[in-house]
Write a protein that holds these residues in place. Structure first.
Motif, PDB file in Angstrom:
ATOM      1  N   PRO A   1       0.805  -1.209   0.000  1.00 26.00           N
ATOM      2  CA  PRO A   1       0.000   0.000   0.000  1.00 26.00           C
ATOM      3  C   PRO A   1       0.852   1.280   0.000  1.00 26.00           C
ATOM      4  CG  PRO A   1      -0.641  -1.463   1.811  1.00 26.00           C
ATOM      5  CD  PRO A   1       0.596  -2.013   1.220  1.00 26.00           C
ATOM      6  N   VAL A   2       0.394   2.265  -0.799  1.00 23.78           N
ATOM      7  CA  VAL A   2       1.082   3.554  -0.869  1.00 23.78           C
ATOM      8  C   VAL A   2       0.182   4.614  -0.236  1.00 23.78           C
ATOM      9  CG1 VAL A   2       2.414   3.049  -2.955  1.00 23.78           C
ATOM     10  CG2 VAL A   2       0.159   4.040  -3.189  1.00 23.78           C
ATOM     11  N   PRO A   3       0.781   5.649   0.368  1.00 28.24           N
ATOM     12  CA  PRO A   3      -0.068   6.711   0.916  1.00 28.24           C
ATOM     13  C   PRO A   3      -0.613   7.549  -0.223  1.00 28.24           C
ATOM     14  CG  PRO A   3       2.235   7.290   1.186  1.00 28.24           C
ATOM     15  CD  PRO A   3       2.211   5.937   0.524  1.00 28.24           C
ATOM     16  N   SER A   4      -1.919   7.596  -0.314  1.00 24.43           N
ATOM     17  CA  SER A   4      -2.537   8.383  -1.382  1.00 24.43           C
ATOM     18  C   SER A   4      -3.222   9.575  -0.733  1.00 24.43           C
ATOM     19  CB  SER A   4      -3.547   7.502  -2.118  1.00 24.43           C
ATOM     20  OG  SER A   4      -4.519   8.302  -2.736  1.00 24.43           O
ATOM     21  N   ARG A   5      -3.061  10.737  -1.332  1.00 29.60           N
ATOM     22  CA  ARG A   5      -3.691  11.924  -0.750  1.00 29.60           C
ATOM     23  C   ARG A   5      -5.207  11.844  -0.864  1.00 29.60           C
ATOM     24  NH1 ARG A   5      -1.137  16.400  -4.012  1.00 29.60           N
ATOM     25  NH2 ARG A   5      -0.864  14.689  -5.457  1.00 29.60           N
TER      26      ARG A   5
ATOM     27  N   GLY B   1      -6.116   7.414   1.270  1.00 31.94           N
ATOM     28  CA  GLY B   1      -5.473   6.820   2.452  1.00 31.94           C
ATOM     29  C   GLY B   1      -4.411   5.810   2.041  1.00 31.94           C
ATOM     30  N   PHE B   2      -4.378   4.631   2.705  1.00 33.16           N
ATOM     31  CA  PHE B   2      -3.455   3.574   2.291  1.00 33.16           C
ATOM     32  C   PHE B   2      -4.085   2.817   1.134  1.00 33.16           C
ATOM     33  CE2 PHE B   2      -1.658   4.139   6.563  1.00 33.16           C
ATOM     34  CZ  PHE B   2      -0.335   4.285   6.196  1.00 33.16           C
TER      35      PHE B   2
ATOM     36  N   ASP C   1      -6.825   0.844   2.880  1.00 33.00           N
ATOM     37  CA  ASP C   1      -8.110   1.549   2.842  1.00 33.00           C
ATOM     38  C   ASP C   1      -8.856   1.273   1.540  1.00 33.00           C
ATOM     39  OD1 ASP C   1      -7.984   2.984   5.349  1.00 33.00           O
ATOM     40  OD2 ASP C   1      -6.376   4.166   4.447  1.00 33.00           O
ATOM     41  N   TYR C   2      -8.122   1.218   0.441  1.00 31.03           N
ATOM     42  CA  TYR C   2      -8.743   0.969  -0.868  1.00 31.03           C
ATOM     43  C   TYR C   2      -7.838   0.090  -1.714  1.00 31.03           C
ATOM     44  CZ  TYR C   2     -12.250   4.636  -0.237  1.00 31.03           C
ATOM     45  OH  TYR C   2     -13.311   5.374   0.210  1.00 31.03           O
TER      46      TYR C   2
ATOM     47  N   ASP D   1      -1.720  11.978   6.180  1.00 26.05           N
ATOM     48  CA  ASP D   1      -1.407  12.070   7.607  1.00 26.05           C
ATOM     49  C   ASP D   1      -1.757  10.808   8.399  1.00 26.05           C
ATOM     50  OD1 ASP D   1      -4.081  12.111   7.415  1.00 26.05           O
ATOM     51  OD2 ASP D   1      -4.386  13.978   8.514  1.00 26.05           O
ATOM     52  N   LYS D   2      -1.595   9.628   7.768  1.00 28.89           N
ATOM     53  CA  LYS D   2      -1.921   8.392   8.512  1.00 28.89           C
ATOM     54  C   LYS D   2      -0.695   7.800   9.196  1.00 28.89           C
ATOM     55  CE  LYS D   2      -6.227   7.267   6.777  1.00 28.89           C
ATOM     56  NZ  LYS D   2      -7.200   6.204   6.856  1.00 28.89           N
TER      57      LYS D   2
END
Ligand code: SF4
Length: 308
Positions: A8-12, A15-16, A71-72, A240-241
């Motif tokens: 998972p990558v942090p997506s603005r 989320g993850f 998250d997705y 910001d997770k």
């Protein structure tokens, strides 16, 4: 190394986000001036079965079973995902096995086609983009295939809203002095009112594009546009997770997997991998010295990319 799945990558926006890359690099019906992936080498509009869809679904299911938090599950990656004619099958199969919402990031160019909209019906979120309404500005920013016209994209977005019961989050990429004047924003607002998107998300160039001809808007300029476009509009906020920890031996491999698809800043990498700033910087320096990656300065930030 995973062949189709990254993160998972942090997506603005999401989320993850576990990325699912179902398009060979770089097959797209656009060649946007701000694209981070690089120049479009296959400027196609024909949908194809590029890979074995069941191999992709198995990889997603396996990755979900070994990841702490997602998250997705997001179809995106090295080109335009709706060009894959197995998209609907893959979404259905994933939703049958995994209880994580599925998102599709699309440039929206093929939404006027019935088969494309049908494929998206079971996705939880569709995130189309629309950067301009005037044909000349559209062609300047997105450099579409010759057979694609902005009017058919707008009709496709209207049809999507009629057929589809999930969330529609429309992204507008604002490029300084190109699509941010009052006249173009007024036209975009008219289309937004037609489409009834659940969210309108404003973006501007925040990562190094493949060409140095794009400029970003300031926070104040984005806020002004946001107020103008109405109360469904938001500026895509910074991530910001809480970070996910990776095993040390997996670290370089997972970073390389992501850098194959998009560039990341040092901060992004720290947030994705959960290691300290200094440890990440040192490991990236080693990877750079070994010739796996390269770094770029863009607006005071260092970004890392895969070395082609
Ligand atoms: S639509 Fe996406 S993948 Fe295609 S050129 Fe534009 S930014 Fe790149």
């Amino acid at each position: 190394m995973s062949r189709y799945v990254f993160g998972p990558v942090p997506s603005r926006r999401l989320g993850f986000s576990l990325g699912v890359d179902i398009i060979p690099s770089k097959y797209c019906c656009y060649d946007c001036i701000y694209c981070q992936i690089g120049k479009t080498t296959n400027h196609g509009i024909e949908r194809k079965s590029f890979f074995d869809p069941y191999a992709i679904v198995s990889e997603v299911i396996e990755k979900v079973s070994t990841s702490d938090h997602i998250d997705y599950i997001t179809f995106s990656g090295s080109g335009e995902p709706t060009l894959n004619s197995d998209l609907g099958l893959m979404i259905d199969e994933i939703k049958r096995s995994v209880h994580i919402p599925v998102a599709v990031i699309t440039n929206g160019a093929l939404l006027s086609q019935d088969d494309v909209r049908k494929d998206l019906l079971t996705a939880d979120v569709v995130l189309p983009s629309l950067d301009a309404v005037s044909e000349d500005i559209f062609r300047y920013i997105n450099r579409p295939h010759l057979q694609i016209e902005i009017q058919s994209i707008i009709s496709g977005l209207e049809l999507l809203r009629k057929d589809y019961r999930g969330q529609v989050w429309l992204e507008i990429m604002l490029v300084k002095d190109i699509n941010d004047d009052e006249e173009e924003l007024g036209k975009l607002k008219e289309v937004i009112d037609l489409i009834h998107a659940d969210k309108v998300q404003l973006n501007t160039v925040t990562r190094p594009p493949s060409e140095e001809i794009t400029g970003r808007l300031t926070r104040e300029e984005l806020e002004k546009v946001c107020r103008f476009l109405g109360n469904t509009c938001e500026i895509i906020s910074t991530f910001d997770k809480t970070p996910v920890q990776h095993e040390e031996q997996e670290w370089s491999r997972s970073v390389l997997d992501i850098l194959k698809r998009r560039s990341l800043s040092l901060d992004d990498i720290v947030k994705i991998t959960g290691v300290s700033f200094y440890k990440a910087k040192n490991r990236l320096m080693v990877m750079e010295n070994e010739g796996d990656i390269k770094s770029y300065h863009f607006h005071d930030t260092i970004y890392y990319m895969i070395k082609q």
